[in-house]
Write a protein that holds these residues in place. Sequence first.
Motif, PDB file in Angstrom:
ATOM      1  N   GLU A  51       0.863  -1.164   0.000  1.00 34.44           N
ATOM      2  CA  GLU A  51       0.000   0.000   0.000  1.00 34.44           C
ATOM      3  C   GLU A  51       0.904   1.220   0.000  1.00 34.44           C
ATOM      4  N   VAL A  52       0.681   2.141  -0.930  1.00 38.97           N
ATOM      5  CA  VAL A  52       1.509   3.344  -0.987  1.00 38.97           C
ATOM      6  C   VAL A  52       0.714   4.521  -0.446  1.00 38.97           C
ATOM      7  N   LEU A  53       1.337   5.277   0.463  1.00 39.22           N
ATOM      8  CA  LEU A  53       0.720   6.493   0.988  1.00 39.22           C
ATOM      9  C   LEU A  53       1.498   7.686   0.444  1.00 39.22           C
ATOM     10  N   PHE A  54       0.796   8.634  -0.155  1.00 37.99           N
ATOM     11  CA  PHE A  54       1.430   9.859  -0.640  1.00 37.99           C
ATOM     12  C   PHE A  54       1.216  10.945   0.411  1.00 37.99           C
ATOM     13  N   LEU A  55       2.313  11.395   1.004  1.00 40.16           N
ATOM     14  CA  LEU A  55       2.231  12.325   2.139  1.00 40.16           C
ATOM     15  C   LEU A  55       3.253  13.447   1.958  1.00 40.16           C
ATOM     16  N   SER A  56       3.166  14.476   2.812  1.00 43.21           N
ATOM     17  CA  SER A  56       4.227  15.485   2.791  1.00 43.21           C
ATOM     18  C   SER A  56       5.481  14.844   3.378  1.00 43.21           C
ATOM     19  N   ALA A  57       6.653  15.416   3.061  1.00 44.14           N
ATOM     20  CA  ALA A  57       7.919  14.843   3.539  1.00 44.14           C
ATOM     21  C   ALA A  57       7.942  14.743   5.066  1.00 44.14           C
ATOM     22  N   ALA A  58       7.355  15.725   5.752  1.00 42.21           N
ATOM     23  CA  ALA A  58       7.335  15.703   7.222  1.00 42.21           C
ATOM     24  C   ALA A  58       6.355  14.642   7.735  1.00 42.21           C
ATOM     25  N   GLU A  59       5.261  14.463   7.036  1.00 40.69           N
ATOM     26  CA  GLU A  59       4.271  13.460   7.445  1.00 40.69           C
ATOM     27  C   GLU A  59       4.812  12.031   7.259  1.00 40.69           C
ATOM     28  N   VAL A  60       5.707  11.854   6.296  1.00 43.83           N
ATOM     29  CA  VAL A  60       6.343  10.543   6.117  1.00 43.83           C
ATOM     30  C   VAL A  60       7.092  10.174   7.403  1.00 43.83           C
ATOM     31  N   VAL A  61       7.798  11.153   7.970  1.00 44.68           N
ATOM     32  CA  VAL A  61       8.528  10.934   9.223  1.00 44.68           C
ATOM     33  C   VAL A  61       7.564  10.521  10.340  1.00 44.68           C
ATOM     34  N   ALA A  62       6.448  11.244  10.431  1.00 41.26           N
ATOM     35  CA  ALA A  62       5.481  10.962  11.498  1.00 41.26           C
ATOM     36  C   ALA A  62       4.940   9.535  11.377  1.00 41.26           C
ATOM     37  N   GLN A  63       4.688   9.104  10.166  1.00 41.27           N
ATOM     38  CA  GLN A  63       4.156   7.753   9.972  1.00 41.27           C
ATOM     39  C   GLN A  63       5.197   6.679  10.282  1.00 41.27           C
ATOM     40  N   LEU A  64       6.449   6.957   9.963  1.00 41.74           N
ATOM     41  CA  LEU A  64       7.513   5.995  10.300  1.00 41.74           C
ATOM     42  C   LEU A  64       7.653   5.894  11.815  1.00 41.74           C
ATOM     43  N   ALA A  65       7.581   7.034  12.485  1.00 43.17           N
ATOM     44  CA  ALA A  65       7.759   7.051  13.944  1.00 43.17           C
ATOM     45  C   ALA A  65       6.609   6.345  14.646  1.00 43.17           C
ATOM     46  N   SER A  66       5.405   6.499  14.127  1.00 45.34           N
ATOM     47  CA  SER A  66       4.241   5.902  14.799  1.00 45.34           C
ATOM     48  C   SER A  66       4.018   4.457  14.374  1.00 45.34           C
TER      49      SER A  66
END
Length: 338
Positions: A51-66
């Motif tokens: 599944e690919v999520l298209f997010l802002s560069a900062a939101e990518v970080v948030a998703q990796l962290a969570s």
Amino acid sequence: MSDAPLVLAVPSKGRLQENASAFFARAGLPLTRTRGTRDYRGTLAGVPEVEVLFLSAAEVVAQLASGGAHLGVTGEDLLREGVPDADATVQIVTGLGFGHANVVVAVPQAWIDVRTMSDLDEVASDMRSRHGRRLLVATKYLNLTRRFFGEHGIADYRIVESLGATEAAPANGVADLIVDITTTGATLAANGLKVVDDGLILRSEANLMASLAAPWGEGARRSARQLLARIAAEELARTTREIRATLAGGAAMAESIGRQFGATLPDGTENRAETVLRCPSGQVFDVVEALMAAGAANVTVRTLDYVFEPANPLADRLFARLPADAAADHVVSIGRSF
Ligand SMILES: Nc1ncnc2c1ncn2[C@@H]1O[C@H](COP(=O)(O)OP(=O)(O)OP(=O)(O)O)[C@@H](O)[C@H]1O
Ligand SMILES: O=P(O)(O)OC[C@H]1O[C@H](OP(=O)(O)OP(=O)(O)O)[C@H](O)[C@@H]1O
Ligand SMILES: [Mg+2]
């Protein structure tokens, strides 16, 4: 749950977006948005069950962290800024060779006596004692700034959070200096700013990163293995050249194989065997010269699309930090990476 599909988060806009999608396409993993460009979900054409999520560069970080994404592409600056103990939660899988930017401390060029962080410390103390105010630093990198200033023993300052056009803050009287990213230096120069000599906080580039907090079930691991094998094969190909040359002996075999595919041996190679060599791209002309000196003919050099090796070091390195048992999914491995 434990067999949830692999989630890959990629930048949906901005300067990383184009490079990231070119990168996946080169690795044989073209990203496709499921419904037009306004859709924030998509698939990887090459590997089902991702599944690919298209997010802002900062939101990518948030998703990796969570743990909302297993893999993601984003800038290291945003990771270090956004996640306090980044190395315990997110593993940098590999640098991608684009999105280069330095996070730096920059001051007005007019401050001719300020060259180092220690000069800046003096300015900060002076300002406090003589003018009764603190040095104002405009930035969106709050955490990186606090850490770096702390390491340099600078305490007399205050951060003015900036959400854009940070370089204009000193001229506008909003702050005294800035911490921001720079690539060519053009924006700093245009705003009359200079980088402090020892003011490099971080060299950043876009990276493929993996979340150690995501639910790494069997399916996600299987997909990650496939992805990482192709990414490694593309990376190795990009840095490798193949050299072919004919040297005396052994052409009979080459000829018989060639005949099967309608291939012919160039004139004069009948008594020679073709040698195939692979070397790092930087070495290619040295190898060619050595071959020529040894009497080689028909020397050709080509680029490769993929170089697959039996081992999958990117996946091995990642899996070494995940719980061995897929049932122990949500456990985060904390501490040193191997
Ligand atoms: N010259 C540059 N300017 C800005 N970002 C850059 C530059 N070069 C590389 N990057 C990297 O790109 C990432 C930021 O990407 P992008 O600008 O798409 O996101 P954003 O700043 O969150 O979005 P926006 O700027 O639209 O608010 C950071 O990791 C940054 O280091
Ligand atoms: O050193 P340079 O090559 O001049 O590049 C650095 C500048 O580019 C980016 O701004 P951008 O134009 O992307 O605007 P943004 O602040 O909205 O991201 C970044 O924030 C810096 O201001
Ligand atoms: Mg930007």
